[in-house]
Design an enzyme around this catalytic site. Sequence first.
Site, PDB file in Angstrom:
ATOM      1  N   THR A 196       6.184   4.278  10.509  1.00 38.52           N
ATOM      2  CA  THR A 196       6.191   2.944   9.918  1.00 38.52           C
ATOM      3  C   THR A 196       6.550   3.105   8.452  1.00 38.52           C
ATOM      4  OG1 THR A 196       4.524   2.079  11.451  1.00 38.52           O
ATOM      5  CG2 THR A 196       4.818   0.907   9.352  1.00 38.52           C
ATOM      6  N   THR A 235      18.652   3.663   3.039  1.00 40.21           N
ATOM      7  CA  THR A 235      17.549   4.363   3.699  1.00 40.21           C
ATOM      8  C   THR A 235      17.918   4.987   5.036  1.00 40.21           C
ATOM      9  OG1 THR A 235      15.901   2.968   2.620  1.00 40.21           O
ATOM     10  CG2 THR A 235      15.209   4.131   4.596  1.00 40.21           C
ATOM     11  N   ALA A 236      18.527   4.258   5.941  1.00 39.74           N
ATOM     12  CA  ALA A 236      18.761   4.772   7.301  1.00 39.74           C
ATOM     13  C   ALA A 236      20.234   4.995   7.607  1.00 39.74           C
ATOM     14  CB  ALA A 236      18.153   3.812   8.321  1.00 39.74           C
ATOM     15  N   ASN A 282      14.862   5.427  14.486  1.00 38.55           N
ATOM     16  CA  ASN A 282      16.011   4.751  13.890  1.00 38.55           C
ATOM     17  C   ASN A 282      17.283   5.013  14.691  1.00 38.55           C
ATOM     18  OD1 ASN A 282      14.304   3.980  11.808  1.00 38.55           O
ATOM     19  ND2 ASN A 282      15.108   5.468  10.356  1.00 38.55           N
ATOM     20  N   GLY A 303      22.224   7.548   7.430  1.00 36.66           N
ATOM     21  CA  GLY A 303      22.484   8.732   8.234  1.00 36.66           C
ATOM     22  C   GLY A 303      22.036   8.560   9.673  1.00 36.66           C
ATOM     23  N   ASP A 304      20.940   7.872   9.872  1.00 36.26           N
ATOM     24  CA  ASP A 304      20.443   7.642  11.231  1.00 36.26           C
ATOM     25  C   ASP A 304      21.369   6.714  12.009  1.00 36.26           C
ATOM     26  OD1 ASP A 304      18.233   9.207  10.610  1.00 36.26           O
ATOM     27  OD2 ASP A 304      17.069   7.491   9.910  1.00 36.26           O
ATOM     28  N   GLY A 333      32.726   8.769   3.175  1.00 33.83           N
ATOM     29  CA  GLY A 333      32.991   8.944   4.592  1.00 33.83           C
ATOM     30  C   GLY A 333      32.432  10.228   5.151  1.00 33.83           C
ATOM     31  N   ARG A 336      22.249  -3.848   4.139  1.00 30.86           N
ATOM     32  CA  ARG A 336      21.039  -4.536   4.576  1.00 30.86           C
ATOM     33  C   ARG A 336      19.807  -3.729   4.200  1.00 30.86           C
ATOM     34  NH1 ARG A 336      23.323  -5.461  10.769  1.00 30.86           N
ATOM     35  NH2 ARG A 336      24.916  -7.006  10.214  1.00 30.86           N
ATOM     36  N   ASN A 366      24.304  16.068   5.780  1.00 29.82           N
ATOM     37  CA  ASN A 366      24.939  15.504   4.593  1.00 29.82           C
ATOM     38  C   ASN A 366      25.246  16.669   3.654  1.00 29.82           C
ATOM     39  OD1 ASN A 366      22.534  16.135   3.230  1.00 29.82           O
ATOM     40  ND2 ASN A 366      21.778  14.038   3.285  1.00 29.82           N
TER      41      ASN A 366
END
Length: 316
Positions: free
Chosen positions: A14, A250-251, A45, A253-254, A227, A287, A186
């Site tokens: 969470t 935040t997400a 995610n 990469g997921d 990219g 977002r 990354n």
Amino acid sequence: MKKPSIIIVGSSNTDMVIKSPYLAKPGETILGGTFFMNAGGKGANQAVAAARLGGNISLIAKVGNDIFGKQAIELFKKEGIDTTHVFTDKKHPSGVALINVDDNGENCIVVASGANAALIKEDIESAKDKIANASIVLMQLETPVSTIEHVASFAKVNGVKVVLNPAPAAELSDELLQNINIITPNQHEAGMLTNTVVDDVDAAKHAARILNGKGVETVIITLGANGALLYEKDFFTEIAAPVVKAVDTTAAGDIFNGALVVALSEGKTMKHAVEYACNAAAISVTRLGAQASAPYRNEVADAPALKEEESIDDEI
């Protein structure tokens, strides 16, 4: 015809997020802005991202016997994710992440792993048939490495493609790397895995060759707003990302990894799959939130780089 199945082994957290003008320095207190809670965790995610993009997803994870764990399982079910192997741990709480996001969309994250750290090899035994019959297994590093090694070894023996997103950054054994078909670090993670500094495309190419030399068939190094770099069959391809205004990375990469495995499971070429993943990730950074930022299939399909091309089944 039933869609190829994708197994995602990983974490569920969470996320507790605070927006602030900039990221706090050590010892500094900042009066932040918006606070919100989101479902997160790299495994969760990626599972949500892949499910929203049309994948046939099963999640193997562990949550606590608490309100966060119960909410997570209900959310997975609403997204159409198979939760048969989302285990409830009675000893450990659900994982929690504290996230600070600045005005440029950059973030820093601290994670209390909780039940994620208790996802052990014995939990995998009940899911072995499902893994053996999957088309792809996707994993990250927010659960014990010994569990990841166990799954990767079993998947390879059974001819299942293994994708590893080596995040958060950690040193990995050559034995594990030899059981990985596709790795998606990354720049920071690629540098840590190869003991190099990856600060430009040439350095990324050098790191990709090192990882390939350790036994990984295909290396995809994500480059943020620039990219991704794809290395397969001794050939490099630089893939650009759409230009967007980042709100929260935040997400990203997921979302990239979830989109990648969906495209591969549907028989797309590796290049097309990475293009698709870059487009999905670009949408997500516009977002706020982790799972909340994951786009749906119809949103990504409208992106210019996602024109249909002939599927090649042996690319996955």
